[in-house]
Design a protein around this motif. Structure first.
Motif, PDB file in Angstrom:
ATOM      1  N   MET A 351      23.540  22.883   8.059  1.00 36.20           N
ATOM      2  CA  MET A 351      24.223  24.069   8.562  1.00 36.20           C
ATOM      3  C   MET A 351      24.142  24.038  10.074  1.00 36.20           C
ATOM      4  N   SER A 352      25.246  24.369  10.734  1.00 33.48           N
ATOM      5  CA  SER A 352      25.232  24.375  12.194  1.00 33.48           C
ATOM      6  C   SER A 352      26.049  25.539  12.720  1.00 33.48           C
ATOM      7  N   GLN A 353      25.704  25.943  13.933  1.00 32.34           N
ATOM      8  CA  GLN A 353      26.430  27.021  14.604  1.00 32.34           C
ATOM      9  C   GLN A 353      26.496  26.697  16.096  1.00 32.34           C
ATOM     10  N   ASP A 371      36.745  23.860  36.576  1.00 28.92           N
ATOM     11  CA  ASP A 371      36.585  24.457  35.253  1.00 28.92           C
ATOM     12  C   ASP A 371      35.121  24.367  34.834  1.00 28.92           C
ATOM     13  N   TRP A 372      34.667  25.349  34.102  1.00 31.63           N
ATOM     14  CA  TRP A 372      33.278  25.371  33.652  1.00 31.63           C
ATOM     15  C   TRP A 372      33.211  25.637  32.153  1.00 31.63           C
ATOM     16  N   LEU A 373      32.090  25.248  31.573  1.00 29.60           N
ATOM     17  CA  LEU A 373      31.847  25.453  30.142  1.00 29.60           C
ATOM     18  C   LEU A 373      30.346  25.534  29.919  1.00 29.60           C
ATOM     19  N   VAL A 374      29.919  26.493  29.109  1.00 28.53           N
ATOM     20  CA  VAL A 374      28.513  26.608  28.710  1.00 28.53           C
ATOM     21  C   VAL A 374      28.466  26.904  27.220  1.00 28.53           C
ATOM     22  N   GLY A 375      27.381  26.481  26.575  1.00 24.89           N
ATOM     23  CA  GLY A 375      27.290  26.712  25.142  1.00 24.89           C
ATOM     24  C   GLY A 375      25.883  26.593  24.611  1.00 24.89           C
ATOM     25  N   VAL A 376      25.724  27.038  23.385  1.00 30.60           N
ATOM     26  CA  VAL A 376      24.460  26.935  22.664  1.00 30.60           C
ATOM     27  C   VAL A 376      24.763  26.412  21.268  1.00 30.60           C
ATOM     28  N   TYR A 377      23.855  25.593  20.751  1.00 29.99           N
ATOM     29  CA  TYR A 377      24.082  24.935  19.455  1.00 29.99           C
ATOM     30  C   TYR A 377      22.789  24.963  18.650  1.00 29.99           C
ATOM     31  N   GLY A 378      22.928  25.185  17.360  1.00 31.32           N
ATOM     32  CA  GLY A 378      21.781  25.120  16.454  1.00 31.32           C
ATOM     33  C   GLY A 378      22.171  24.443  15.151  1.00 31.32           C
ATOM     34  N   MET A 379      21.254  23.640  14.596  1.00 32.81           N
ATOM     35  CA  MET A 379      21.508  22.973  13.320  1.00 32.81           C
ATOM     36  C   MET A 379      20.241  22.960  12.487  1.00 32.81           C
ATOM     37  N   LYS A 380      20.411  23.140  11.190  1.00 31.85           N
ATOM     38  CA  LYS A 380      19.317  23.057  10.221  1.00 31.85           C
ATOM     39  C   LYS A 380      19.689  22.015   9.184  1.00 31.85           C
ATOM     40  N   LEU A 381      18.833  21.022   9.019  1.00 30.39           N
ATOM     41  CA  LEU A 381      19.066  19.960   8.037  1.00 30.39           C
ATOM     42  C   LEU A 381      17.896  19.902   7.073  1.00 30.39           C
ATOM     43  N   ASP A 382      18.200  19.864   5.778  1.00 28.61           N
ATOM     44  CA  ASP A 382      17.193  19.692   4.725  1.00 28.61           C
ATOM     45  C   ASP A 382      17.628  18.550   3.827  1.00 28.61           C
ATOM     46  N   GLU A 383      16.698  17.652   3.544  1.00 28.21           N
ATOM     47  CA  GLU A 383      17.016  16.530   2.662  1.00 28.21           C
ATOM     48  C   GLU A 383      15.832  16.237   1.758  1.00 28.21           C
ATOM     49  N   ASP A 384      16.122  16.092   0.463  1.00 31.39           N
ATOM     50  CA  ASP A 384      15.136  15.678  -0.538  1.00 31.39           C
ATOM     51  C   ASP A 384      15.583  14.356  -1.133  1.00 31.39           C
ATOM     52  N   ASN A 385      14.626  13.449  -1.334  1.00 32.01           N
ATOM     53  CA  ASN A 385      14.933  12.151  -1.917  1.00 32.01           C
ATOM     54  C   ASN A 385      13.940  11.814  -3.025  1.00 32.01           C
ATOM     55  N   ASP A 386      14.460  11.256  -4.111  1.00 28.18           N
ATOM     56  CA  ASP A 386      13.632  10.716  -5.194  1.00 28.18           C
ATOM     57  C   ASP A 386      13.951   9.237  -5.323  1.00 28.18           C
ATOM     58  N   ALA A 404      14.623  19.579   9.404  1.00 23.01           N
ATOM     59  CA  ALA A 404      14.661  19.509  10.860  1.00 23.01           C
ATOM     60  C   ALA A 404      15.515  20.652  11.385  1.00 23.01           C
ATOM     61  N   THR A 405      15.081  21.193  12.509  1.00 27.81           N
ATOM     62  CA  THR A 405      15.822  22.238  13.191  1.00 27.81           C
ATOM     63  C   THR A 405      16.093  21.781  14.615  1.00 27.81           C
ATOM     64  N   ASN A 406      17.360  21.797  15.005  1.00 28.32           N
ATOM     65  CA  ASN A 406      17.766  21.417  16.359  1.00 28.32           C
ATOM     66  C   ASN A 406      18.339  22.633  17.075  1.00 28.32           C
ATOM     67  N   GLU A 430      17.998  19.459  24.292  1.00 29.75           N
ATOM     68  CA  GLU A 430      17.914  19.663  22.845  1.00 29.75           C
ATOM     69  C   GLU A 430      16.462  19.603  22.382  1.00 29.75           C
ATOM     70  N   ARG A 431      16.093  20.547  21.558  1.00 30.78           N
ATOM     71  CA  ARG A 431      14.754  20.612  20.970  1.00 30.78           C
ATOM     72  C   ARG A 431      14.859  20.374  19.484  1.00 30.78           C
ATOM     73  N   ARG A 432      14.053  19.438  18.980  1.00 30.67           N
ATOM     74  CA  ARG A 432      14.027  19.167  17.537  1.00 30.67           C
ATOM     75  C   ARG A 432      12.620  19.374  17.005  1.00 30.67           C
ATOM     76  N   ASP A 433      12.515  20.179  15.962  1.00 30.29           N
ATOM     77  CA  ASP A 433      11.265  20.371  15.217  1.00 30.29           C
ATOM     78  C   ASP A 433      11.505  19.922  13.793  1.00 30.29           C
TER      79      ASP A 433
END
Length: 715
Positions: A351-353, A371-386, A404-406, A430-433
């Motif tokens: 999921m991202s915004q 011209d100028w541009l500013v922004g903020v971004y967030g993403m949540k990734l979940d993965e399970d593997n067998d 992971a959360t970015n 960018e910060r990733r946890d």
């Protein structure tokens, strides 16, 4: 075989197209105006700039070229991109390399791509096999780090697929392709307004593709163990909610249910002996929602949300044969016993915004020059593997969970400096946890802050020549290796990689606008280069120890040239050429026998020195059509863990047909001269009767295929 269930969505679209009361009034590229050069817009850019003004090396393959070449999957277009390669360890291309940087496989560990892959603003990085070319507006390949725009998943570059948008007039179409290897492809689209006011528009496109996969399993007496059964569907809605607010919704659903039976012990290429053929499946449902508000005087506001749920299943018969085959061979004075399978089931959710503000003409800074541009971004990734391995009745299972959360902040300034000069400066922090745990007791919680960006100076040398210099910094997150033995415990974690890309280019128009060229020179400085390593366990040869570690700094350099020439109103010629030099930094590793292997200075895997393509399209005024393309690569190393190489190759494709205002028909052939070319190679021991001696094994690309395509369009 097709089922009623799988064909129903496509049949509905085809029926709607064929029963439409409106005849299509547009011509299908049969007048010369359709072949005139047009401005190509890079849709993956913040401001959707024209290609000739972008200070970067970018390939854009438009809808006309996709249709002229009859591309069904992104795999069919790969060789048209300079300094681009892929690793064929799956049923469809999904592991990519740009300028020598990228992945070759992902058997285990957390997702951590070097090449970004996005479909209609839905991030599918690392899951690129669902890449139908039907009803696609264009394919964009951005070379070099895209740190400002896309961050951690675009260290080497980005692949962006943009499908056609809804239209304000009704358009419908259907297409059928038949070919050898039992190929059948049914496609259909429908587009137009949903309301009389024209403020709500829709577009639906569907495709069902099937073929047997070019392999004959002699043991099972089947020709479909490597089959492709692929459904792709897209739905788009565009709502002009007010004069100042536009809302775009894109929904993607893909169900690829493919076999994976691609390897042989004798390297004959296409006759397999497995008793448990593998699978390569991906089922993805995703969407993006974009709000564009232009009611403010000084800025435009964009909100971009996306979601994707992907279920994957990759498995293979690791002994590449069957019990009868091995029992007929002698191992240490007795019949061999060798039965090995590997299987991985994955579940990924992203999921991202993103929110961004960009200046309007009234909001420019510095005396209306910037011209100028500013922004903020967030993403949540979940993965399970067998993951499950079975060897001679013994089984080993591993369950892993990763999240992971970015979070990122980014900005960009684009300034007109006067006298033909322009400056673009961008930066992203960018910060990733992240958090990982598995059933073997491994657990990690790495976190890091990374940054990237670019500085680009361009100069208009004349009305027909635009030059630029670009410095870009990209980054790729560090990570961890799972389930390593004690002797490799010092390799549990690896550091983030950074890449500095220096690029000099010129984009030109020639012959009174009838020809264009894009040329770039680049130099890449990789620091803490991440290297995928593997060791075959000498005591348990069926098992491999896979891990990633950091090598020293390394340098890649080379050039790209692309050209288009409208020689006449009826004839177009186009081509690409890539030159690439790569090398490892200071890197040594231990082989399975404890010896030291020194790869310092050796070329990187899947990094051919030369890639090239050439094509021509001819249309007569009476409707006849012909397209011929040739593409190829020089030799390249298959792996980071050995010195086995591919052979150089060139592939020829052709398509001829007849086009009218409403219908078209084509005969086509791919790999016309049946070239046998390798797309993936291993060098290891997989035969117990020769005492597990190391040997090169090659997976070959698709052989010659011939077919016919018929399409109709209505309005």
């Amino acid at each position: 075989m097709f089922t009623i269930k799988s064909l129903t969505p496509v049949a509905l679209a085809v029926t709607a197209a064929l029963t439409s009361q409106h005849a299509w009034s547009n011509e299908l590229n049969t007048d010369k105006s359709s072949d005139e050069m047009e401005v190509i817009v890079v849709t993956s850019d913040f401001r959707q700039s024209s290609l000739d003004k972008m200070p970067s090396s970018i390939t854009v393959i438009d809808q006309q070229q996709i249709e002229d070449e009859g591309a069904q999957h992104f795999e069919d277009l790969l060789n048209s991109v300079a300094n681009f390669n892929w690793s064929g360890g799956s049923s469809r291309a999904k592991y990519f390399q740009i300028r020598g940087v990228g992945e070759q496989e992902e058997y285990q560990g957390a997702p951590n791509s070097s090449v970004g892959y996005i479909i209609d603003d839905i991030d599918m990085s690392g899951l690129g096999m669902i890449a139908s070319m039907y009803d696609l507006q264009q394919v964009e390949v951005l070379r070099g780090p895209q740190g400002t725009r896309y961050g951690a998943n675009a260290l080497a570059g980005l692949i962006y697929l943009k499908s056609n948008d809804p239209t304000d007039v009704f358009e419908h179409g259907a297409e059928v392709s038949l070919g050898d290897d039992q190929l059948t492809t049914f496609s259909g689209f429908s587009s137009g307004p949903l309301t009389d006011s024209g403020k709500l528009l829709y577009r639906v496109s569907l495709q069902q593709h099937q073929q047997n996969g070019y392999r004959d399993n002699l043991y099972l007496d089947r020709d479909d163990t490597n089959s492709r059964d692929e459904f792709s569907g897209r739905v788009k809605l565009r709502w002009y909610a007010t004069d100042d607010l536009a809302i775009d919704l894109s929904v993607l659903h893909a169900d690829f249910n493919n076999g994976y039976d691609a390897w042989t012990l004798d390297n004959n290429g296409f006759d397999t002996l497995t008793d448990a053929p593998g699978v390569d499946k991906q089922r993805t449902t995703g969407g993006s929602l974009k709000f564009t508000y232009s009611g403010a005087e000084a800025f435009e506001l964009v909100s971009l949300s996306s979601f994707a749920q992907s279920d994957t299943h990759h498995g293979y018969d690791g002994d590449w044969a069957n019990p009868d085959y091995w029992a007929a061979r002698v191992c240490e004075g007795a019949p061999c016993q060798y039965d090995y399978t590997w299987d991985k089931v994955g579940d990924r959710q992203t999921m991202s915004q993103e929110f961004r503000l960009s200046s309007t003409e009234a909001g420019r800074l510095f005396n209306n020059s910037t011209d100028w541009l500013v922004g903020v971004y967030g993403m949540k990734l979940d993965e399970d593997n067998d993951t499950n391995e079975f060897y001679n009745g013994w089984g080993d299972a591993l369950t892993a969970e990763y999240s992971a959360t970015n979070l990122a902040l980014f900005g960009q300034l684009d300034s007109d400096l006067g006298r033909g000069y322009a400056l673009s400066v961008g930066m992203r922090v960018e910060r990733r946890d992240s958090e990982y745990s598995d059933s073997d007791g491994d657990g990690f919680e790495p976190s890091e802050t990374m940054w990237g960006g670019h500085i680009a100076l361009s100069k208009a040398l004349s009305d027909n020549h635009e030059s630029y210099f670009r410095l870009a910094r990209g980054y790729k997150a560090g990570g961890f290796n799972m389930s390593l033995p004690v002797e490799l415990s010092d390799k549990k974690e690896f550091e983030a990689e950074t890449l500095y890309n220096y690029e000099l280019g010129i984009k030109s128009v020639w012959l009174e606008g009838n020809a264009s060229t894009n040329f770039s020179l680049f130099y890449m400085d990789r620091r803490d280069q991440q290297v995928s390593a593997s060791q075959q366990n000498p005591l348990e040869p069926q098992k491999f120890i896979l891990y990633t570690e950091n090598a020293g700094s390394s340098h890649n350099y080379g050039a790209e040239l692309e050209g288009n020439w409208y020689a006449t109103d009826n004839l177009k010629v186009y081509g690409t050429l890539g030159w690439l030099e790569t090398a490892y930094g200071d890197y040594e590793y231990q082989d399975k026998y404890g010896g030291t292997v020194d790869l310092t200075g050796r070329e990187l895997a899947h990094s051919p020195n030369f890639t090239y393509s050439a094509g021509t399209t001819y249309r007569t005024d009476s409707g006849w059509f012909a397209n011929l393309t040739a593409s190829g690569k020089s030799e390249f190393y298959y792996s980071d863990s050995n010195d086995s190489k591919s052979d150089p190759y060139t592939i020829f494709n052709a398509r001829i047909g007849y086009e009218t205002d409403v219908w078209s028909a084509y005969l086509w052939g791919r790999n016309l001269f049946d070239e046998q070319y390798g797309v993936r190679g291993f060098y290891f021991g997989n035969e117990p009767d020769i005492d597990w001696a190391d040997k090169q094994y090659i997976r070959f690309g698709d052989p010659r295929q011939l077919g016919v395509t018929v399409n109709v369009k209505f309005m």
